[in-house]
Design a protein around this motif. Structure first.
Motif, PDB file in Angstrom:
ATOM      1  N   MET A   1       8.937 -12.552   8.810  1.00  0.00           N
ATOM      2  CA  MET A   1       8.454 -12.341   7.438  1.00  0.00           C
ATOM      3  C   MET A   1       6.879 -12.914   7.269  1.00  0.00           C
ATOM      4  SD  MET A   1       7.429 -14.516   4.627  1.00  0.00           S
ATOM      5  CE  MET A   1       7.316 -16.037   5.512  1.00  0.00           C
ATOM      6  N   PRO A   2       6.231 -12.321   6.816  1.00  0.00           N
ATOM      7  CA  PRO A   2       6.288 -11.382   5.758  1.00  0.00           C
ATOM      8  C   PRO A   2       6.545 -10.058   6.324  1.00  0.00           C
ATOM      9  CG  PRO A   2       3.930 -12.008   5.601  1.00  0.00           C
ATOM     10  CD  PRO A   2       4.590 -12.799   6.672  1.00  0.00           C
ATOM     11  N   GLN A   3       7.040  -9.052   5.480  1.00  0.00           N
ATOM     12  CA  GLN A   3       7.234  -7.855   5.753  1.00  0.00           C
ATOM     13  C   GLN A   3       6.470  -6.958   4.917  1.00  0.00           C
ATOM     14  OE1 GLN A   3       9.034  -6.393   8.401  1.00  0.00           O
ATOM     15  NE2 GLN A   3       9.961  -8.139   8.929  1.00  0.00           N
ATOM     16  N   ILE A   4       5.350  -6.284   5.613  1.00  0.00           N
ATOM     17  CA  ILE A   4       4.280  -5.554   4.940  1.00  0.00           C
ATOM     18  C   ILE A   4       4.236  -4.172   5.048  1.00  0.00           C
ATOM     19  CG2 ILE A   4       1.872  -5.441   4.268  1.00  0.00           C
ATOM     20  CD1 ILE A   4       1.700  -8.334   5.447  1.00  0.00           C
ATOM     21  N   THR A   5       4.354  -3.346   3.839  1.00  0.00           N
ATOM     22  CA  THR A   5       4.528  -1.862   4.159  1.00  0.00           C
ATOM     23  C   THR A   5       3.114  -1.192   3.128  1.00  0.00           C
ATOM     24  OG1 THR A   5       6.789  -1.902   4.410  1.00  0.00           O
ATOM     25  CG2 THR A   5       5.796   0.323   3.975  1.00  0.00           C
ATOM     26  N   VAL A   6       2.552  -0.311   3.920  1.00  0.00           N
ATOM     27  CA  VAL A   6       1.231   0.324   3.252  1.00  0.00           C
ATOM     28  C   VAL A   6       1.481   1.615   3.296  1.00  0.00           C
ATOM     29  CG1 VAL A   6      -1.037   0.736   3.135  1.00  0.00           C
ATOM     30  CG2 VAL A   6      -0.143  -1.604   4.158  1.00  0.00           C
ATOM     31  N   ASP A   7       1.912   2.437   2.276  1.00  0.00           N
ATOM     32  CA  ASP A   7       2.153   3.665   1.885  1.00  0.00           C
ATOM     33  C   ASP A   7       0.736   4.294   1.504  1.00  0.00           C
ATOM     34  OD1 ASP A   7       4.974   3.998   2.527  1.00  0.00           O
ATOM     35  OD2 ASP A   7       5.081   2.997   0.869  1.00  0.00           O
ATOM     36  N   HIS A   8       0.254   5.583   2.037  1.00  0.00           N
ATOM     37  CA  HIS A   8      -0.878   5.976   1.683  1.00  0.00           C
ATOM     38  C   HIS A   8      -1.046   7.584   1.713  1.00  0.00           C
ATOM     39  CE1 HIS A   8      -2.997   6.564   5.384  1.00  0.00           C
ATOM     40  NE2 HIS A   8      -2.322   5.588   5.626  1.00  0.00           N
ATOM     41  N   SER A   9      -1.742   8.073   0.882  1.00  0.00           N
ATOM     42  CA  SER A   9      -2.121   9.678   0.985  1.00  0.00           C
ATOM     43  C   SER A   9      -2.802   9.939   2.270  1.00  0.00           C
ATOM     44  CB  SER A   9      -2.882   9.974   0.013  1.00  0.00           C
ATOM     45  OG  SER A   9      -2.440   9.828  -1.443  1.00  0.00           O
ATOM     46  N   ARG A  10      -2.425  10.942   3.028  1.00  0.00           N
ATOM     47  CA  ARG A  10      -3.383  11.295   4.016  1.00  0.00           C
ATOM     48  C   ARG A  10      -4.733  11.483   3.935  1.00  0.00           C
ATOM     49  NH1 ARG A  10      -1.064  15.867   7.920  1.00  0.00           N
ATOM     50  NH2 ARG A  10       0.225  13.948   8.637  1.00  0.00           N
ATOM     51  N   THR A  11      -5.044  11.877   2.907  1.00  0.00           N
ATOM     52  CA  THR A  11      -6.435  12.271   2.443  1.00  0.00           C
ATOM     53  C   THR A  11      -7.439  11.040   2.553  1.00  0.00           C
ATOM     54  OG1 THR A  11      -5.980  11.817  -0.056  1.00  0.00           O
ATOM     55  CG2 THR A  11      -5.995  14.070   0.737  1.00  0.00           C
ATOM     56  N   ILE A  12      -6.880   9.803   2.604  1.00  0.00           N
ATOM     57  CA  ILE A  12      -7.929   8.771   2.802  1.00  0.00           C
ATOM     58  C   ILE A  12      -7.665   8.001   3.918  1.00  0.00           C
ATOM     59  CG2 ILE A  12      -7.921   8.035   0.462  1.00  0.00           C
ATOM     60  CD1 ILE A  12      -6.136   5.634   1.231  1.00  0.00           C
ATOM     61  N   THR A  13      -6.994   8.673   4.873  1.00  0.00           N
ATOM     62  CA  THR A  13      -6.949   8.134   6.479  1.00  0.00           C
ATOM     63  C   THR A  13      -8.066   8.037   7.025  1.00  0.00           C
ATOM     64  OG1 THR A  13      -4.627   9.225   6.642  1.00  0.00           O
ATOM     65  CG2 THR A  13      -5.908   8.408   8.694  1.00  0.00           C
ATOM     66  N   ALA A  14      -9.167   8.859   7.056  1.00  0.00           N
ATOM     67  CA  ALA A  14     -10.556   8.686   7.478  1.00  0.00           C
ATOM     68  C   ALA A  14     -11.249   7.626   7.106  1.00  0.00           C
ATOM     69  CB  ALA A  14     -11.223  10.199   7.409  1.00  0.00           C
ATOM     70  N   VAL A  15     -11.214   7.213   5.659  1.00  0.00           N
ATOM     71  CA  VAL A  15     -11.896   6.563   5.247  1.00  0.00           C
ATOM     72  C   VAL A  15     -11.153   5.101   4.784  1.00  0.00           C
ATOM     73  CG1 VAL A  15     -13.551   7.849   3.989  1.00  0.00           C
ATOM     74  CG2 VAL A  15     -11.340   6.982   2.992  1.00  0.00           C
ATOM     75  N   PHE A  16     -10.048   4.880   5.510  1.00  0.00           N
ATOM     76  CA  PHE A  16      -9.413   3.502   5.190  1.00  0.00           C
ATOM     77  C   PHE A  16      -9.485   2.738   6.718  1.00  0.00           C
ATOM     78  CE2 PHE A  16      -4.895   1.860   3.783  1.00  0.00           C
ATOM     79  CZ  PHE A  16      -5.309   0.734   3.780  1.00  0.00           C
ATOM     80  N   ASP A  17     -10.024   1.753   6.508  1.00  0.00           N
ATOM     81  CA  ASP A  17     -10.247   0.863   7.801  1.00  0.00           C
ATOM     82  C   ASP A  17      -8.654   0.137   7.930  1.00  0.00           C
ATOM     83  OD1 ASP A  17     -10.605  -0.906   9.790  1.00  0.00           O
ATOM     84  OD2 ASP A  17     -12.187  -1.847   8.873  1.00  0.00           O
ATOM     85  N   ARG A  18      -7.663   0.828   8.441  1.00  0.00           N
ATOM     86  CA  ARG A  18      -6.469  -0.055   8.426  1.00  0.00           C
ATOM     87  C   ARG A  18      -6.406  -1.260   9.351  1.00  0.00           C
ATOM     88  NH1 ARG A  18      -3.136   5.564   9.602  1.00  0.00           N
ATOM     89  NH2 ARG A  18      -5.056   5.811  10.827  1.00  0.00           N
ATOM     90  N   ALA A  19      -7.108  -1.185  10.524  1.00  0.00           N
ATOM     91  CA  ALA A  19      -7.193  -2.463  11.449  1.00  0.00           C
ATOM     92  C   ALA A  19      -7.792  -3.570  10.687  1.00  0.00           C
ATOM     93  CB  ALA A  19      -7.636  -2.107  12.635  1.00  0.00           C
ATOM     94  N   GLY A  20      -8.866  -3.448   9.991  1.00  0.00           N
ATOM     95  CA  GLY A  20      -9.585  -4.481   9.303  1.00  0.00           C
ATOM     96  C   GLY A  20      -8.794  -4.800   8.167  1.00  0.00           C
ATOM     97  N   PHE A  21      -7.955  -3.904   7.317  1.00  0.00           N
ATOM     98  CA  PHE A  21      -7.354  -4.548   6.177  1.00  0.00           C
ATOM     99  C   PHE A  21      -6.044  -5.249   6.768  1.00  0.00           C
ATOM    100  CE2 PHE A  21      -3.580  -3.564   3.476  1.00  0.00           C
ATOM    101  CZ  PHE A  21      -4.146  -3.910   2.240  1.00  0.00           C
ATOM    102  N   ALA A  22      -5.439  -4.754   7.673  1.00  0.00           N
ATOM    103  CA  ALA A  22      -4.166  -5.649   8.286  1.00  0.00           C
ATOM    104  C   ALA A  22      -4.715  -6.898   8.817  1.00  0.00           C
ATOM    105  CB  ALA A  22      -3.675  -4.825   9.291  1.00  0.00           C
ATOM    106  N   ARG A  23      -5.768  -6.935   9.419  1.00  0.00           N
ATOM    107  CA  ARG A  23      -6.214  -8.369   9.734  1.00  0.00           C
ATOM    108  C   ARG A  23      -6.676  -9.241   8.769  1.00  0.00           C
ATOM    109  NH1 ARG A  23      -7.810 -11.129  14.694  1.00  0.00           N
ATOM    110  NH2 ARG A  23      -8.743 -13.483  13.735  1.00  0.00           N
ATOM    111  N   ALA A  24      -7.481  -8.882   7.772  1.00  0.00           N
ATOM    112  CA  ALA A  24      -7.712  -9.556   6.413  1.00  0.00           C
ATOM    113  C   ALA A  24      -6.539 -10.036   5.543  1.00  0.00           C
ATOM    114  CB  ALA A  24      -8.854  -8.609   5.710  1.00  0.00           C
TER     115      ALA A  24
END
Length: 119
Positions: free
Chosen positions: A1-24
């Motif tokens: 816990m917590p269980q976090i899921t992020v669903d997103h459109s492929r079109t934003i993959t290149a502009v989505f800082d997933r590692a930074g978002f997850a850490r924050a």
């Protein structure tokens, strides 16, 4: 816990800082919901196909991102609302504007079912 899921459109993959978002997001979850850092787990699920309203999906004029946080029961509604607002602010920070794409972001914090178990 917590269980976090992020669903997103492929079109934003290149502009989505997933590692930074997850850490924050993990830091915010620890601060706001009193989670333990080592308990924070986030999965990203990229959707190849996103439909929006009557738009032709091949036009890719819209992108969707939805974050679901599952917490053990016991947090107040106020805590859940504060965490949800923090998630939306972090999405604004970690997803760059993409010309020609309208981003639709949403989040929810919910209680995990009492049957939740882990190992």
């Amino acid at each position: 816990m917590p269980q976090i899921t992020v669903d997103h459109s492929r079109t934003i993959t290149a502009v989505f800082d997933r590692a930074g978002f997850a850490r924050a997001l993990h830091e915010a979850t620890v601060e706001i919901a009193a989670a333990k850092p080592e308990a924070c787990k986030t999965q990203f699920r990229e959707s190849e196909y996103t439909a929006f309203g009557y738009e032709d999906p091949d036009e890719h004029g819209h992108a969707v991102v939805h974050v679901t946080l599952g917490l053990l029961a016991g947090r107040t509604d106020e805590t859940k609302e504060k965490l949800t607002e923090a998630v939306l602010e972090l999405l604004r920070k970690y997803i760059e504007d993409e010309p020609g794409i309208v981003l639709h972001a949403s989040a929810e914090v919910r209680d995990l079912d009492p049957s939740y178990r882990k190992f």
